[in-house]
Design a protein around this motif. Sequence first.
Motif, short mmCIF file in Angstrom:
data_model
loop_
_atom_site.label_atom_id
_atom_site.label_comp_id
_atom_site.label_asym_id
_atom_site.label_seq_id
_atom_site.Cartn_x
_atom_site.Cartn_y
_atom_site.Cartn_z
N VAL A 1 0.75 -1.02 0.29
CA VAL A 1 -0.18 0.26 -0.03
C VAL A 1 1.00 1.38 0.08
O VAL A 1 1.76 1.29 0.36
N PRO A 2 0.19 1.92 -0.84
CA PRO A 2 -0.96 3.09 -1.25
C PRO A 2 -0.70 2.16 -2.84
O PRO A 2 -0.95 2.93 -3.72
N ASP A 3 0.03 1.10 -3.18
CA ASP A 3 -0.01 1.84 -4.49
C ASP A 3 -1.15 0.89 -4.92
O ASP A 3 -2.04 -0.16 -4.27
N PHE B 1 -7.33 -6.66 4.07
CA PHE B 1 -7.82 -7.07 5.64
C PHE B 1 -8.14 -5.22 6.06
O PHE B 1 -9.09 -5.03 6.78
N ILE B 2 -7.33 -4.46 5.61
CA ILE B 2 -7.39 -3.07 6.37
C ILE B 2 -8.55 -2.03 5.59
O ILE B 2 -9.26 -0.96 6.48
N ARG C 1 -11.85 4.09 9.39
CA ARG C 1 -11.09 5.27 8.10
C ARG C 1 -9.72 5.52 8.97
O ARG C 1 -8.73 5.35 8.11
N LEU C 2 -9.89 5.20 10.25
CA LEU C 2 -8.75 5.82 10.76
C LEU C 2 -7.33 4.87 11.26
O LEU C 2 -6.57 5.05 10.64
N LYS C 3 -8.24 3.75 11.45
CA LYS C 3 -6.94 2.50 11.28
C LYS C 3 -6.61 2.63 10.02
O LYS C 3 -5.36 1.86 10.12
N ARG C 4 -7.34 2.09 9.05
CA ARG C 4 -6.84 2.31 8.13
C ARG C 4 -5.62 3.23 7.50
O ARG C 4 -4.82 3.33 6.74
N GLN C 5 -5.75 4.38 7.34
CA GLN C 5 -5.28 5.73 6.92
C GLN C 5 -3.95 5.09 7.84
O GLN C 5 -2.71 5.64 7.51
N ARG C 6 -4.07 5.16 9.09
CA ARG C 6 -3.35 4.98 10.08
C ARG C 6 -1.99 3.94 9.58
O ARG C 6 -0.47 4.26 9.42
#
Length: 175
Positions: free
Chosen positions: A9-11, A147-148, A153-158
């Motif tokens: 990520v973030p490919d 899986f993210i 949204r916050l956990k995914r961005q982190r």
Amino acid sequence: MAIRDILTVPDPRLKEVSKPVEGGVTDEIRALMDDMLETMYAAPGIGLAAIQIGVPLRVIVMDLAKEDEEPAPRYFVNPEILPLTEDTAPYEEGCLSVPEVYDEVERPTECRIRYLDYDGKEVEEVATDLFAVCIQHEMDHLEGTLFIDYLSRLKRQRAVDKVKKAQRAKARDAA
Ligand code: K2U
Ligand code: ZN
């Protein structure tokens, strides 16, 4: 055989929906699966989808053997999945495309899968336990889902920020 680079990520390619393999399991597809397996063992990991090495085809490899067991490579071409139960359970997942990030994902505890094996033979079986978790995780990759994507949204961005920071540090150390 060759160890290939694993996309992280973030490919944007990781969000692609992979296409079915046309024309059956050829020597070319077998060579791809050999490379995927070598790449997975080197990572190390216990599963890998072709999109993770930049190939948007519906191909998965896996080896769930424990460290003190003989390798047990598994190959899945054009896999289809049918949830078998409404029962779900959480599992602390990770992903070679989201390195050093782990979090719980809730998934059905059993599923029926149908696929072509290394020799092109159609196989249908029930996956349970870690096999069920891993095959569902890999099937998500074929749909461009990580899986993210199941996290907030916050956990995914982190998670993405953590991987980007680690990649920048790796690039600085290599310079
Ligand atoms: O898709 C991948 O990156 C492969 C995963 C497979 C996997 C994800 C979640 C749960 C089980 C398997 C990698 O192997 S991540 C490394 C890993 C190894 C053992 C257990 C969990 C995660
Ligand atoms: Zn993954």
